[in-house]
Design a protein around this motif. Structure first.
Motif, PDB file in Angstrom:
ATOM      1  N   LEU A   1      -9.026  66.119  12.599  1.00 60.09           N
ATOM      2  CA  LEU A   1      -9.765  65.156  13.423  1.00 60.09           C
ATOM      3  C   LEU A   1      -9.518  65.389  14.908  1.00 60.09           C
ATOM      4  CD1 LEU A   1      -9.245  61.954  11.270  1.00 60.09           C
ATOM      5  CD2 LEU A   1     -11.418  63.144  11.671  1.00 60.09           C
ATOM      6  N   LEU A   2      -8.286  65.647  15.275  1.00 57.70           N
ATOM      7  CA  LEU A   2      -7.969  65.911  16.681  1.00 57.70           C
ATOM      8  C   LEU A   2      -8.676  67.170  17.174  1.00 57.70           C
ATOM      9  CD1 LEU A   2      -4.172  65.018  16.676  1.00 57.70           C
ATOM     10  CD2 LEU A   2      -6.023  63.715  17.762  1.00 57.70           C
ATOM     11  N   ASN A   3      -8.704  68.219  16.350  1.00 57.07           N
ATOM     12  CA  ASN A   3      -9.419  69.436  16.734  1.00 57.07           C
ATOM     13  C   ASN A   3     -10.914  69.160  16.866  1.00 57.07           C
ATOM     14  OD1 ASN A   3      -7.091  71.005  16.838  1.00 57.07           O
ATOM     15  ND2 ASN A   3      -7.246  71.595  14.696  1.00 57.07           N
ATOM     16  N   GLY A   4     -11.438  68.303  16.008  1.00 58.19           N
ATOM     17  CA  GLY A   4     -12.842  67.925  16.111  1.00 58.19           C
ATOM     18  C   GLY A   4     -13.137  67.164  17.390  1.00 58.19           C
ATOM     19  N   ILE A   5     -12.225  66.274  17.791  1.00 62.28           N
ATOM     20  CA  ILE A   5     -12.396  65.514  19.037  1.00 62.28           C
ATOM     21  C   ILE A   5     -12.332  66.444  20.239  1.00 62.28           C
ATOM     22  CG2 ILE A   5     -11.358  63.752  20.522  1.00 62.28           C
ATOM     23  CD1 ILE A   5     -10.428  62.372  17.880  1.00 62.28           C
ATOM     24  N   GLN A   6     -11.454  67.460  20.181  1.00 65.53           N
ATOM     25  CA  GLN A   6     -11.396  68.433  21.279  1.00 65.53           C
ATOM     26  C   GLN A   6     -12.745  69.106  21.477  1.00 65.53           C
ATOM     27  OE1 GLN A   6      -8.343  71.404  20.880  1.00 65.53           O
ATOM     28  NE2 GLN A   6      -6.725  69.883  20.657  1.00 65.53           N
ATOM     29  N   ALA A   7     -13.394  69.462  20.377  1.00 64.84           N
ATOM     30  CA  ALA A   7     -14.667  70.167  20.436  1.00 64.84           C
ATOM     31  C   ALA A   7     -15.824  69.234  20.788  1.00 64.84           C
ATOM     32  CB  ALA A   7     -14.943  70.860  19.104  1.00 64.84           C
ATOM     33  N   ASP A   8     -15.735  67.970  20.369  1.00 65.28           N
ATOM     34  CA  ASP A   8     -16.844  67.042  20.563  1.00 65.28           C
ATOM     35  C   ASP A   8     -16.293  65.635  20.717  1.00 65.28           C
ATOM     36  OD1 ASP A   8     -19.166  65.551  20.540  1.00 65.28           O
ATOM     37  OD2 ASP A   8     -19.729  66.078  18.491  1.00 65.28           O
ATOM     38  N   ALA A   9     -16.236  65.139  21.954  1.00 70.38           N
ATOM     39  CA  ALA A   9     -15.665  63.824  22.231  1.00 70.38           C
ATOM     40  C   ALA A   9     -16.416  62.702  21.530  1.00 70.38           C
ATOM     41  CB  ALA A   9     -15.630  63.562  23.729  1.00 70.38           C
ATOM     42  N   SER A  10     -17.677  62.918  21.170  1.00 72.12           N
ATOM     43  CA  SER A  10     -18.438  61.854  20.511  1.00 72.12           C
ATOM     44  C   SER A  10     -17.879  61.526  19.131  1.00 72.12           C
ATOM     45  CB  SER A  10     -19.921  62.224  20.412  1.00 72.12           C
ATOM     46  OG  SER A  10     -20.128  63.254  19.465  1.00 72.12           O
TER      47      SER A  10
ATOM     48  N   VAL B   1       4.698  58.765  10.429  1.00 69.37           N
ATOM     49  CA  VAL B   1       5.706  59.764  10.751  1.00 69.37           C
ATOM     50  C   VAL B   1       5.263  61.096  10.170  1.00 69.37           C
ATOM     51  CG1 VAL B   1       8.102  60.454  10.414  1.00 69.37           C
ATOM     52  CG2 VAL B   1       7.539  58.041  10.695  1.00 69.37           C
ATOM     53  N   CYS B   2       5.253  62.120  11.011  1.00 70.32           N
ATOM     54  CA  CYS B   2       4.963  63.480  10.557  1.00 70.32           C
ATOM     55  C   CYS B   2       6.296  64.132  10.223  1.00 70.32           C
ATOM     56  CB  CYS B   2       4.233  64.258  11.645  1.00 70.32           C
ATOM     57  SG  CYS B   2       3.818  65.938  11.156  1.00 70.32           S
ATOM     58  N   ARG B   3       6.446  64.534   8.971  1.00 70.22           N
ATOM     59  CA  ARG B   3       7.719  65.088   8.517  1.00 70.22           C
ATOM     60  C   ARG B   3       7.799  66.603   8.652  1.00 70.22           C
ATOM     61  NH1 ARG B   3       6.497  60.732   5.198  1.00 70.22           N
ATOM     62  NH2 ARG B   3       8.069  59.110   5.260  1.00 70.22           N
ATOM     63  N   ASP B   4       6.717  67.226   9.072  1.00 72.01           N
ATOM     64  CA  ASP B   4       6.668  68.676   9.222  1.00 72.01           C
ATOM     65  C   ASP B   4       6.707  68.995  10.714  1.00 72.01           C
ATOM     66  OD1 ASP B   4       5.074  71.250   9.749  1.00 72.01           O
ATOM     67  OD2 ASP B   4       5.451  71.363   7.580  1.00 72.01           O
ATOM     68  N   ASP B   5       7.764  69.647  11.168  1.00 71.59           N
ATOM     69  CA  ASP B   5       7.945  69.905  12.601  1.00 71.59           C
ATOM     70  C   ASP B   5       6.813  70.717  13.208  1.00 71.59           C
ATOM     71  OD1 ASP B   5      10.302  68.467  12.604  1.00 71.59           O
ATOM     72  OD2 ASP B   5      11.585  70.229  12.370  1.00 71.59           O
ATOM     73  N   ALA B   6       6.375  71.762  12.518  1.00 80.27           N
ATOM     74  CA  ALA B   6       5.302  72.604  13.056  1.00 80.27           C
ATOM     75  C   ALA B   6       4.001  71.815  13.182  1.00 80.27           C
ATOM     76  CB  ALA B   6       5.098  73.827  12.164  1.00 80.27           C
ATOM     77  N   LEU B   7       3.707  70.991  12.201  1.00 84.01           N
ATOM     78  CA  LEU B   7       2.510  70.150  12.276  1.00 84.01           C
ATOM     79  C   LEU B   7       2.631  69.132  13.394  1.00 84.01           C
ATOM     80  CD1 LEU B   7       1.327  69.319   8.654  1.00 84.01           C
ATOM     81  CD2 LEU B   7      -0.008  70.292  10.500  1.00 84.01           C
ATOM     82  N   PHE B   8       3.806  68.544  13.555  1.00 82.22           N
ATOM     83  CA  PHE B   8       4.017  67.577  14.625  1.00 82.22           C
ATOM     84  C   PHE B   8       3.734  68.204  15.988  1.00 82.22           C
ATOM     85  CE2 PHE B   8       6.728  65.555  17.818  1.00 82.22           C
ATOM     86  CZ  PHE B   8       6.237  64.253  17.756  1.00 82.22           C
ATOM     87  N   VAL B   9       4.241  69.405  16.197  1.00 86.83           N
ATOM     88  CA  VAL B   9       4.016  70.104  17.467  1.00 86.83           C
ATOM     89  C   VAL B   9       2.519  70.372  17.662  1.00 86.83           C
ATOM     90  CG1 VAL B   9       4.415  72.278  18.698  1.00 86.83           C
ATOM     91  CG2 VAL B   9       6.317  71.097  17.586  1.00 86.83           C
ATOM     92  N   ALA B  10       1.834  70.787  16.610  1.00 88.75           N
ATOM     93  CA  ALA B  10       0.390  71.054  16.700  1.00 88.75           C
ATOM     94  C   ALA B  10      -0.385  69.772  17.003  1.00 88.75           C
ATOM     95  CB  ALA B  10      -0.105  71.690  15.403  1.00 88.75           C
ATOM     96  N   ILE B  11       0.014  68.658  16.393  1.00 90.21           N
ATOM     97  CA  ILE B  11      -0.649  67.373  16.633  1.00 90.21           C
ATOM     98  C   ILE B  11      -0.416  66.923  18.070  1.00 90.21           C
ATOM     99  CG2 ILE B  11      -0.544  64.912  16.032  1.00 90.21           C
ATOM    100  CD1 ILE B  11      -0.078  65.880  13.080  1.00 90.21           C
ATOM    101  N   GLU B  12       0.819  66.991  18.535  1.00 91.73           N
ATOM    102  CA  GLU B  12       1.128  66.619  19.925  1.00 91.73           C
ATOM    103  C   GLU B  12       0.351  67.486  20.913  1.00 91.73           C
ATOM    104  OE1 GLU B  12       3.139  64.194  21.531  1.00 91.73           O
ATOM    105  OE2 GLU B  12       2.847  63.320  19.558  1.00 91.73           O
ATOM    106  N   SER B  13       0.278  68.777  20.635  1.00 90.69           N
ATOM    107  CA  SER B  13      -0.461  69.701  21.496  1.00 90.69           C
ATOM    108  C   SER B  13      -1.945  69.339  21.530  1.00 90.69           C
ATOM    109  CB  SER B  13      -0.272  71.132  20.997  1.00 90.69           C
ATOM    110  OG  SER B  13      -1.047  72.027  21.739  1.00 90.69           O
ATOM    111  N   ALA B  14      -2.508  69.002  20.369  1.00 92.30           N
ATOM    112  CA  ALA B  14      -3.929  68.626  20.304  1.00 92.30           C
ATOM    113  C   ALA B  14      -4.186  67.346  21.085  1.00 92.30           C
ATOM    114  CB  ALA B  14      -4.361  68.467  18.848  1.00 92.30           C
ATOM    115  N   ILE B  15      -3.278  66.382  20.992  1.00 94.00           N
ATOM    116  CA  ILE B  15      -3.434  65.129  21.745  1.00 94.00           C
ATOM    117  C   ILE B  15      -3.390  65.406  23.245  1.00 94.00           C
ATOM    118  CG2 ILE B  15      -2.306  62.931  22.305  1.00 94.00           C
ATOM    119  CD1 ILE B  15      -1.495  62.791  19.310  1.00 94.00           C
TER     120      ILE B  15
ATOM    121  N   SER C   1      -6.306  66.151  28.496  1.00 91.89           N
ATOM    122  CA  SER C   1      -6.670  66.952  29.661  1.00 91.89           C
ATOM    123  C   SER C   1      -8.163  67.266  29.717  1.00 91.89           C
ATOM    124  CB  SER C   1      -5.849  68.243  29.696  1.00 91.89           C
ATOM    125  OG  SER C   1      -6.247  69.120  28.654  1.00 91.89           O
ATOM    126  N   ILE C   2      -8.795  67.454  28.564  1.00 91.48           N
ATOM    127  CA  ILE C   2     -10.230  67.781  28.529  1.00 91.48           C
ATOM    128  C   ILE C   2     -11.093  66.542  28.679  1.00 91.48           C
ATOM    129  CG2 ILE C   2     -12.106  68.655  27.065  1.00 91.48           C
ATOM    130  CD1 ILE C   2     -10.100  70.468  25.708  1.00 91.48           C
TER     131      ILE C   2
END
Length: 166
Positions: free
Chosen positions: A109-118, A142-156, A161-162
């Motif tokens: 969902l976050l990746n989708g929002i990055q591509a299309d704010a609507s 709570v995200c229990r997977d560290d790599a996923l947490f980092v990816a989610i934070e990065s997407a947010i 910024s966009i």
């Protein structure tokens, strides 16, 4: 619906040794012209907004058909067996270390929002809850997977910024 299930089976059969591609099927023609507003209306209720039929309808009546905003395939869930009760009332009943499907879905969902704010402004922001007070009463996620947490934070951060306006 049988034709759609046959397409899904064919997609999996075409890739016996690997992960099948993500499906992108067309909505079956018999369901493509369905307008949910003809038979239903959206109302505010005690627990948020919901869809209610306007008049009695026959059992099995198709009310709404749409493609998903995001999806996660079973083969993407690398979190091990689903260590939760499918009949659980809320996420607090899930056991630690189980499925990561919710985390993956959030990232989609976050990746989708990055591509299309609507996706946020026209769709997701209209879901329940819509105010800070109600959201504060919900259980923490709570995200229990560290790599996923980092990816989610990065997407947010990327969305912030966009799309500073949302």
């Amino acid at each position: 619906m049988e034709a759609l299930l046959d397409e899904a089976d064919a997609l999996v059969a075409a890739n016996p040794n690997g992960e099948p591609p993500r499906p992108d099927f067309a909505i079956p023609e018999e369901h493509s012209g369905i307008d949910p507003l003809e038979r239903m209306e959206c109302k505010e209720g005690i627990k948020g907004r919901g869809w209610f039929v306007k008049q009695p309808i026959a059992a099995g009546t198709v009310l709404m058909v749409d493609k998903p905003l995001a999806m996660v395939m079973d083969w993407q869930d690398t979190g091990g067996e689903n260590d939760f009760d499918d009949n659980a009332i809320d996420d607090e009943e899930e056991q630690v270390g189980g499925s990561i499907i919710n985390d993956l879905l959030l990232l989609e969902l976050l990746n989708g929002i990055q591509a299309d704010a609507s996706l946020w402004t026209d769709k997701l922001s209209n879901l329940y809850p819509r105010d800070v007070e109600t959201a504060a009463t919900l259980s923490a996620w709570v995200c229990r997977d560290d790599a996923l947490f980092v990816a989610i934070e990065s997407a947010i951060q990327e969305i912030e910024s966009i799309h500073a306006d949302i």
